[in-house]
Design a protein around this motif. Structure first.
Motif, PDB file in Angstrom:
ATOM      1  N   ILE A  12       0.823  -1.220   0.000  1.00  0.00           N
ATOM      2  CA  ILE A  12       0.000   0.000   0.000  1.00  0.00           C
ATOM      3  C   ILE A  12       0.854   1.267   0.000  1.00  0.00           C
ATOM      4  CG2 ILE A  12      -2.017  -1.045   1.128  1.00  0.00           C
ATOM      5  CD1 ILE A  12      -0.999   0.307   3.772  1.00  0.00           C
ATOM      6  N   LYS A  66       9.149   7.792   4.826  1.00  0.00           N
ATOM      7  CA  LYS A  66       9.241   6.430   4.296  1.00  0.00           C
ATOM      8  C   LYS A  66       7.925   5.672   4.470  1.00  0.00           C
ATOM      9  CE  LYS A  66      11.413   2.063   5.245  1.00  0.00           C
ATOM     10  NZ  LYS A  66      10.144   1.574   5.823  1.00  0.00           N
ATOM     11  N   PRO A  68       5.904   1.903   4.026  1.00  0.00           N
ATOM     12  CA  PRO A  68       6.377   0.559   4.361  1.00  0.00           C
ATOM     13  C   PRO A  68       6.960  -0.217   3.191  1.00  0.00           C
ATOM     14  CG  PRO A  68       3.990   0.686   4.454  1.00  0.00           C
ATOM     15  CD  PRO A  68       4.476   2.079   4.300  1.00  0.00           C
ATOM     16  N   VAL A  69       7.918  -1.066   3.534  1.00  0.00           N
ATOM     17  CA  VAL A  69       8.587  -1.924   2.559  1.00  0.00           C
ATOM     18  C   VAL A  69       8.438  -3.372   3.036  1.00  0.00           C
ATOM     19  CG1 VAL A  69      10.809  -2.503   1.521  1.00  0.00           C
ATOM     20  CG2 VAL A  69      10.259  -0.109   1.991  1.00  0.00           C
ATOM     21  N   THR A  71       9.173  -7.163   3.891  1.00  0.00           N
ATOM     22  CA  THR A  71      10.329  -8.012   4.190  1.00  0.00           C
ATOM     23  C   THR A  71       9.884  -9.464   4.093  1.00  0.00           C
ATOM     24  OG1 THR A  71      11.056  -6.387   5.804  1.00  0.00           O
ATOM     25  CG2 THR A  71      12.122  -8.528   5.890  1.00  0.00           C
ATOM     26  N   ASN A  81      14.340  -1.981   6.507  1.00  0.00           N
ATOM     27  CA  ASN A  81      14.179  -1.109   7.676  1.00  0.00           C
ATOM     28  C   ASN A  81      15.350  -1.258   8.642  1.00  0.00           C
ATOM     29  OD1 ASN A  81      11.515  -0.456   6.720  1.00  0.00           O
ATOM     30  ND2 ASN A  81      11.016  -2.550   7.306  1.00  0.00           N
ATOM     31  N   LEU A 240      -3.011   0.198  14.149  1.00  0.00           N
ATOM     32  CA  LEU A 240      -1.990   0.406  13.121  1.00  0.00           C
ATOM     33  C   LEU A 240      -2.267   1.543  12.145  1.00  0.00           C
ATOM     34  CD1 LEU A 240      -1.003  -3.239  12.147  1.00  0.00           C
ATOM     35  CD2 LEU A 240       0.366  -1.513  13.333  1.00  0.00           C
ATOM     36  N   GLU A 256       8.240   7.448   9.530  1.00  0.00           N
ATOM     37  CA  GLU A 256       7.502   6.344   8.894  1.00  0.00           C
ATOM     38  C   GLU A 256       6.382   5.843   9.782  1.00  0.00           C
ATOM     39  OE1 GLU A 256       9.796   2.759   8.444  1.00  0.00           O
ATOM     40  OE2 GLU A 256      10.934   3.130  10.262  1.00  0.00           O
ATOM     41  N   GLY A 260       2.915  -2.127   8.382  1.00  0.00           N
ATOM     42  CA  GLY A 260       3.653  -2.681   7.253  1.00  0.00           C
ATOM     43  C   GLY A 260       2.967  -2.390   5.934  1.00  0.00           C
ATOM     44  N   ALA A 262       0.858  -4.063   4.194  1.00  0.00           N
ATOM     45  CA  ALA A 262      -0.522  -4.552   4.062  1.00  0.00           C
ATOM     46  C   ALA A 262      -0.807  -5.187   2.696  1.00  0.00           C
ATOM     47  CB  ALA A 262      -1.512  -3.405   4.355  1.00  0.00           C
ATOM     48  N   ASP A 264      -2.468  -7.594   1.863  1.00  0.00           N
ATOM     49  CA  ASP A 264      -3.863  -8.063   1.696  1.00  0.00           C
ATOM     50  C   ASP A 264      -4.778  -7.013   1.092  1.00  0.00           C
ATOM     51  OD1 ASP A 264      -3.371  -6.730   4.141  1.00  0.00           O
ATOM     52  OD2 ASP A 264      -5.100  -7.627   5.122  1.00  0.00           O
ATOM     53  N   ILE A 265      -4.425  -5.716   1.202  1.00  0.00           N
ATOM     54  CA  ILE A 265      -5.310  -4.692   0.623  1.00  0.00           C
ATOM     55  C   ILE A 265      -4.589  -3.844  -0.440  1.00  0.00           C
ATOM     56  CG2 ILE A 265      -6.930  -4.549   2.565  1.00  0.00           C
ATOM     57  CD1 ILE A 265      -5.368  -1.985   3.433  1.00  0.00           C
ATOM     58  N   ALA A 271      -6.479   1.618   1.689  1.00  0.00           N
ATOM     59  CA  ALA A 271      -5.551   1.858   2.806  1.00  0.00           C
ATOM     60  C   ALA A 271      -5.822   3.195   3.486  1.00  0.00           C
ATOM     61  CB  ALA A 271      -4.119   1.825   2.288  1.00  0.00           C
ATOM     62  N   ASP A 312     -10.669   0.384   7.713  1.00  0.00           N
ATOM     63  CA  ASP A 312     -10.006  -0.158   8.913  1.00  0.00           C
ATOM     64  C   ASP A 312     -10.561   0.466  10.189  1.00  0.00           C
ATOM     65  OD1 ASP A 312      -8.662   2.172   7.741  1.00  0.00           O
ATOM     66  OD2 ASP A 312      -7.361   2.060   9.473  1.00  0.00           O
TER      67      ASP A 312
HETATM   68  P1  NAI Z   1       0.794  -4.927   8.225  1.00  0.00           P
HETATM   69  O1  NAI Z   1       0.950  -3.769   9.158  1.00  0.00           O
HETATM   70  O2  NAI Z   1       1.218  -4.706   6.839  1.00  0.00           O
HETATM   71  O3  NAI Z   1      -0.724  -5.421   8.207  1.00  0.00           O
HETATM   72  C1  NAI Z   1      -1.422  -5.933   9.338  1.00  0.00           C
HETATM   73  C2  NAI Z   1      -2.934  -5.719   9.123  1.00  0.00           C
HETATM   74  O4  NAI Z   1      -3.254  -4.333   9.268  1.00  0.00           O
HETATM   75  C3  NAI Z   1      -3.420  -6.116   7.721  1.00  0.00           C
HETATM   76  O5  NAI Z   1      -4.697  -6.679   7.811  1.00  0.00           O
HETATM   77  C4  NAI Z   1      -3.475  -4.809   6.960  1.00  0.00           C
HETATM   78  O6  NAI Z   1      -4.423  -4.773   5.926  1.00  0.00           O
HETATM   79  C5  NAI Z   1      -3.834  -3.820   8.073  1.00  0.00           C
HETATM   80  N1  NAI Z   1      -3.253  -2.491   7.813  1.00  0.00           N
HETATM   81  C6  NAI Z   1      -1.955  -2.118   7.990  1.00  0.00           C
HETATM   82  N2  NAI Z   1      -1.788  -0.862   7.637  1.00  0.00           N
HETATM   83  C7  NAI Z   1      -2.988  -0.403   7.221  1.00  0.00           C
HETATM   84  C8  NAI Z   1      -3.437   0.863   6.717  1.00  0.00           C
HETATM   85  N3  NAI Z   1      -2.626   1.919   6.579  1.00  0.00           N
HETATM   86  N4  NAI Z   1      -4.738   0.969   6.374  1.00  0.00           N
HETATM   87  C9  NAI Z   1      -5.589  -0.069   6.502  1.00  0.00           C
HETATM   88  N5  NAI Z   1      -5.215  -1.267   6.982  1.00  0.00           N
HETATM   89  C10 NAI Z   1      -3.927  -1.440   7.333  1.00  0.00           C
HETATM   90  O7  NAI Z   1       1.607  -6.134   8.893  1.00  0.00           O
HETATM   91  P2  NAI Z   1       2.076  -7.519   8.254  1.00  0.00           P
HETATM   92  O8  NAI Z   1       0.982  -8.084   7.431  1.00  0.00           O
HETATM   93  O9  NAI Z   1       2.599  -8.273   9.397  1.00  0.00           O
HETATM   94  O10 NAI Z   1       3.314  -7.159   7.322  1.00  0.00           O
HETATM   95  C11 NAI Z   1       3.252  -7.036   5.912  1.00  0.00           C
HETATM   96  C12 NAI Z   1       4.639  -6.703   5.395  1.00  0.00           C
HETATM   97  O11 NAI Z   1       5.056  -5.410   5.852  1.00  0.00           O
HETATM   98  C13 NAI Z   1       5.728  -7.672   5.862  1.00  0.00           C
HETATM   99  O12 NAI Z   1       6.559  -7.944   4.765  1.00  0.00           O
HETATM  100  C14 NAI Z   1       6.495  -6.896   6.907  1.00  0.00           C
HETATM  101  O13 NAI Z   1       7.827  -7.290   7.004  1.00  0.00           O
HETATM  102  C15 NAI Z   1       6.372  -5.486   6.374  1.00  0.00           C
HETATM  103  N6  NAI Z   1       6.543  -4.461   7.411  1.00  0.00           N
HETATM  104  C16 NAI Z   1       7.206  -3.341   7.049  1.00  0.00           C
HETATM  105  C17 NAI Z   1       7.356  -2.310   7.964  1.00  0.00           C
HETATM  106  C18 NAI Z   1       8.085  -1.086   7.524  1.00  0.00           C
HETATM  107  O14 NAI Z   1       8.391  -0.931   6.349  1.00  0.00           O
HETATM  108  N7  NAI Z   1       8.377  -0.174   8.421  1.00  0.00           N
HETATM  109  C19 NAI Z   1       6.816  -2.380   9.324  1.00  0.00           C
HETATM  110  C20 NAI Z   1       6.074  -3.589   9.584  1.00  0.00           C
HETATM  111  C21 NAI Z   1       5.956  -4.595   8.644  1.00  0.00           C
END
Ligand code: NAI
Length: 330
Positions: A12, A66, A68-69, A71, A81, A240, A256, A260, A262, A264-265, A271, A312
């Motif tokens: 996203i 930044k 999210p990216v 991993t 990160n 989140l 940032e 992460g 996300a 799934d969406i 988002a 969300d």
């Molecule tokens: P995630 O935070 O991406 O998602 C967890 C849940 O929250 C999902 O159902 C998602 O749809 C929802 N969600 C997250 N942000 C949202 C937003 N802005 N609006 C609406 N819904 C939102 O965590 P997940 O699934 O554990 O990680 C996905 C990827 O992101 C992984 O590859 C992980 O390593 C990476 N990641 C990157 C971070 C960064 O770049 N700082 C921090 C945390 C995870």
């Protein structure tokens, strides 16, 4: 004019980055965005997930926003990160947690800031397998890193009109390591007589946070407690989609959201851009554009209090519709 590195991420990331860039532009502030790609998508072309050009851009501009990216879990490349934090020595993780209007949570009047030490403690990565039934992880606490983070917390408090900095440890049990962190806090605190001091044990803090979080102002913690407590605090304000953050060194700052990519969406225009927008608002304050930051913050608060929400948060607006409402309210 400011030049800011923009890592628009993947998943996203590009959708919420577009939203935030549009909102900042609509506030009347001209920022030159030095757009840098990183993550899985650039490996194919450049061979690494975090090319040197990204680091060079942050070193030149000093400030980055930044998104999210992704991993890969278990295998694949090292987290972008973590690499960014290590290479740029981003020793302070800053997580302001404040209730937002229109976002229903268990508590009102939460307005606290978690300052987490980002470089050592049990996350120093020093582990050893003693035998097949025993493993050790070494907890590293140094005076230098502890004093640096405590000074950062007090300086942040002074600069942002905060009244108290509370240190969080388990120094009753880990008398040497957490004891050293506490000693560093007490030493640094002497230079800030205008800021209230408070000491609390991490278990008691957790209980107090879920009973009466509004009593806290700035919290400063070693890495592991900081990691856990900052997620607990994100939960206090709505989770989140609304949790912002920043990683800061003496020279550079990377703002940032906590969430992460996300997957799934991804690409569904669903988002919530709020967490990245709040991170950007903090970034604008950091570069001295407080007026524009407050203008955007006001528009965001107004938009949320009118009941406008992405899914969300239980609403039905798309990312672009929510973005347009904020712009209208400016
Ligand atoms: P995630 O935070 O991406 O998602 C967890 C849940 O929250 C999902 O159902 C998602 O749809 C929802 N969600 C997250 N942000 C949202 C937003 N802005 N609006 C609406 N819904 C939102 O965590 P997940 O699934 O554990 O990680 C996905 C990827 O992101 C992984 O590859 C992980 O390593 C990476 N990641 C990157 C971070 C960064 O770049 N700082 C921090 C945390 C995870």
């Amino acid at each position: 004019m400011h030049t800011v590195t923009l890592i628009n991420g993947d998943g996203i990331g590009p959708e919420i980055s577009n939203s935030v860039v549009k909102i900042i532009k609509a506030s009347g502030l001209d920022i030159e965005w030095d757009i840098q790609t990183a993550g899985a998508d650039v490996i194919e072309k450049e061979g690494v997930p975090l090319p040197d050009r990204v680091l060079e851009s942050i070193k030149k501009n000093k400030v980055a926003l930044k998104a999210p990216v992704t991993t890969p879990i278990g295998k694949g490349f090292r987290s972008v990160n973590v690499q960014l934090r290590k290479t740029l020595d981003l020793f302070a993780n800053l997580r302001p947690c404040k209730n937002l209007p229109g976002v229903k949570t268990k508590f009102e009047n939460v307005d606290l800031v978690v300052v987490r030490e980002n470089t050592e403690d049990l996350y120093a990565g020093i582990e050893e397998q003693i035998d097949s039934d025993t493993a050790h992880s070494i907890k590293v606490i140094t005076r230098k890193a502890s004093e640096r983070i405590c000074k950062f917390a007090f300086d942040y408090a002074v600069k942002n009109g905060r009244k108290e900095v509370c240190v969080v440890t388990k120094a009753n049990i880990m008398k040497l390591s957490d004891g050293l962190f506490l000693e560093a806090y007490r030493h640094i605190a002497q230079n800030y007589p205008q800021i209230n001091q408070r000491e609390i044990l991490v278990d008691n803090l957790c209980m107090q946070l879920v009973q009466n979080p509004s009593q806290f102002d700035v919290l400063v913690l070693p890495n592991l407690y900081g990691d856990i407590v900052s997620d607990l605090c994100a939960g206090l304000i709505g989770g989140l989609g609304v949790a912002q953050g920043a990683n800061i060194s003496s020279d550079y700052a990377v703002f940032e959201p906590v969430h992460g990519s996300a997957p799934d969406i991804k690409g569904q225009n669903k988002a919530n851009p709020t967490a990245l927008l709040l991170s950007a608002i903090e970034m604008l304050k950091y570069i001295g554009e407080r007026e524009h930051a407050e203008k955007i913050e006001k528009a965001l608060y107004k938009t949320l209090s009118q009941g406008n929400k992405t899914s969300d948060l239980g609403g039905n607006l798309s990312t672009t519709e929510f973005t347009d409402k904020i712009i209208q309210n400016m």
